[in-house]
Each structure stands twice: as C-alpha cells, then as structure tokens.
Design an enzyme around this catalytic site. Structure first.
Site: not given
Ligand code: NAP
Length: 280
Positions: A52, A96, A119
């Site tokens: 990322k 995460q 997300d």
C-alpha cells in the site's frame, strides 16, 4: 478459450488515473494523505502495508504509518483513531487487520470517521451501499466491478453467484452486483447443492479461500469466472479458489491468480483515498 482478465494491467491504469487526479489536487495546494494503523507485527500484514505504501508513493499520496505495540489498550487505539479523524491533513484512515484478539475490531472500524473510511467498512458506508447511495466501497469488490466494467461484461439481467459472504468481499460484492441489476445468489459454508447453484451462474465469483474449490463441473459454458481467493498450494505457490487449468477452457472470461483481482484491491484503495480527499 477464455479471455484472461489482466488485473495487473488494469490496476496500473487505475493508478495512473489516480496519479493525474492527485496532481490536480496538488496544484490546488491539497496533498492527499493516507494514515495506516498496524497493531502488532503480523508478517502478512507487513507485506500488505508495504504494498500500500509503494502504491501511494507511485500515485503521489502521502503515507503515514502508525505501528502500535501488540499490547496496546483499546482506549489508546480508539484515541489514535479519533486523533486521525480530527487531523485536517489526513484524508483516509485504514486499520490493517487482523488486530490482536483483546481489541474489538468492529468498535475500531466504527470509530473511523466514515468520510475517511477508505476501506468502506463503516456501517454508514455499508448502509449507503445497501440503499444504493454513493459511499466508500470495500476495495476488493470495487476492483471486481471495475474489471467487469472495463471488459464490457454485461451485468444487468445476468445471474450472478457469489461463493462467500464475508463483510469485506462476499457481502459487498453481492450488493454491488445487485445494484448493477444482476440477479444474485450468495453461497456460504452451509449452502446445499452448491455445484448446481454455481452452474446456473452467468457470472461466478469465488471468494471463500479454498484452493481449487470451483471445478469445471460447477461452471456453465461461457460463464464469467472471477477468482478472489488467495491460497498457497502444497508447493507454496499462490493459487486462487478456482481450478484455473480446467475451468478456463469453459469460461468466456476468467481472472488468474496471481495477477487478477489481487492488484486491483490496492489500486482501488488509491481511488478511495483520492475520493476522500476530493470529498473533504
Ligand atoms: P472469510 O472471511 O474467511 O470468508 C470466507 C467465506 O467463504 C465465508 O462466508 C464462508 O462461509 C465461505 N466458505 C468457506 N468455506 C466454504 C465452503 N466450503 N463452501 C461455501 N462457502 C464457504 O474470507 P474473505 O476475507 O472473504 O476472503 C476470501 C478469500 O479471498 C481468501 O482466500 C482471501 O485471502 C481472499 N481475499 C483476496 C483479496 C484480494 O485482494 N484478491 C482480498 C480479500 C480477500 P460462512 O460465512 O458460512 O463461514
């Protein structure tokens, strides 16, 4: 012989599109930034976060990483999220997963400001998706939809079958397919006659995490087969949920693993960060 959907190439195209948008934002003095929180040192997460970070670099998005100790208290984690919610220079926040068991991941996701929820896991974004309003959509399902769009694969009126109903892949993807006017069936571990249901699909999505689960006898001639799975086989090789070798001759379009859905996920994250920046 199926058309092989090239996720790597398409992901590159998406990243370039985002790079141009970032340049425009920067010319107006706006510098998009993604904040990533990682708790503990899960090896797989480290690789994902590194990917990322690399993608952000390529696109021109600033990247700030918060590495928190394994034993962080819930209070401290939530207060870090609140702090990032309030920071004007941070446009996207990503926690995460997985995070250690003593922390409530749902509570953490719900604490992220839904306008920075790149997300697409916040209940407001999930709810908006369900009622067909603009929202942040979870990156992997968004990537699959972009693939269908790019290859001009008709979704409207088609019979779609999604195997897997997780909150990050199966559920949002089945909703997106429904929003695009497909007739959608969702299968899961308790589904009976899965082979028969799968064989009715014009668009078959495998998102369950079991190597070679989708075999040739489960696929209708000419079906579009999207393989979201990422598994390691006995030799440690990366494989999907579809028996690619035997399914490919039957399908009209198919995604490979690696090089299919995987690269799209990070590219769509870049798109979500740009969108979050444009929205604020
Ligand atoms: P997950 O949370 O473990 O969910 C798996 C889903 O598959 C569940 O809904 C489960 O049903 C269902 N399932 C499990 N075994 C089944 C079976 N034998 N028959 C039918 N359904 C079954 O997994 P996930 O996070 O959605 O990920 C799925 C796969 O996609 C994994 O391989 C993961 O690594 C991969 N993935 C790839 C990307 C990417 O970027 N390409 C991103 C995310 C995930 P129940 O609900 O009944 O338990």
């Amino acid at each position: 012989m199926a058309v092989i959907i090239n996720g790597k190439e398409l992901a590159q195209k998406v990243r370039l599109e985002q790079k141009e948008k970032v340049e425009k934002l920067k010319s107006r003095g706006i510098n998009p930034k993604l904040a990533v929180i990682m708790v503990g040192n899960d090896k797989a997460s480290e690789v994902y976060v590194r990917n990322k970070s690399k993608a952000c670099d390529e696109v021109g998005i600033a990247f700030e990483e918060f590495l928190m100790p394994e034993d962080i208290t819930e209070e401290k984690l939530l207060s870090l999220i609140e702090e990032l919610n309030n920071r004007k220079d941070v446009h996207g926040i990503l926690l995460q997963s997985p995070i250690p068991k003593h922390l409530d991941i749902r509570k953490a996701f719900n604490t992220i400001d839904y306008r920075k929820d790149v997300d697409g896991f916040h209940p407001i974004n999930v709810g908006k998706l369900c009622i067909g309003e603009k929202s942040f959509v979870s990156c992997t399902p968004a990537g699959v939809m972009r693939m269908l769009e790019e290859y001009k694969i008709e979704v409207q009126g088609k019979r779609a079958v999604v195997i897997g109903r997780s909150n990050i892949v199966g559920k949002p993807l089945s909703q997106l397919l429904q929003n695009a006017n497909a007739t959608v069936t969702v299968c899961h571990s308790k589904t009976q006659d899965i082979e028969k249901i799968a064989k009715e699909a014009d668009i078959l999505v495998a998102a369950l995490g079991k190597a070679k689960f989708v075999t040739a006898n489960m696929v209708k001639q000419g079906a579009v087969v999207i393989d979201v799975g990422i598994n390691r086989n006995e030799e440690g090789k990366l494989v999907g949920d579809v028996d690619f070798e035997n399914v490919e001759p039957i399908a009209s379009y198919i995604t490979p693993v690696p090089g299919g859905v995987g690269p799209m996920t990070v590219a769509m994250l870049m798109a979500n960060v740009v969108k979050a920046t444009e929205n604020l």
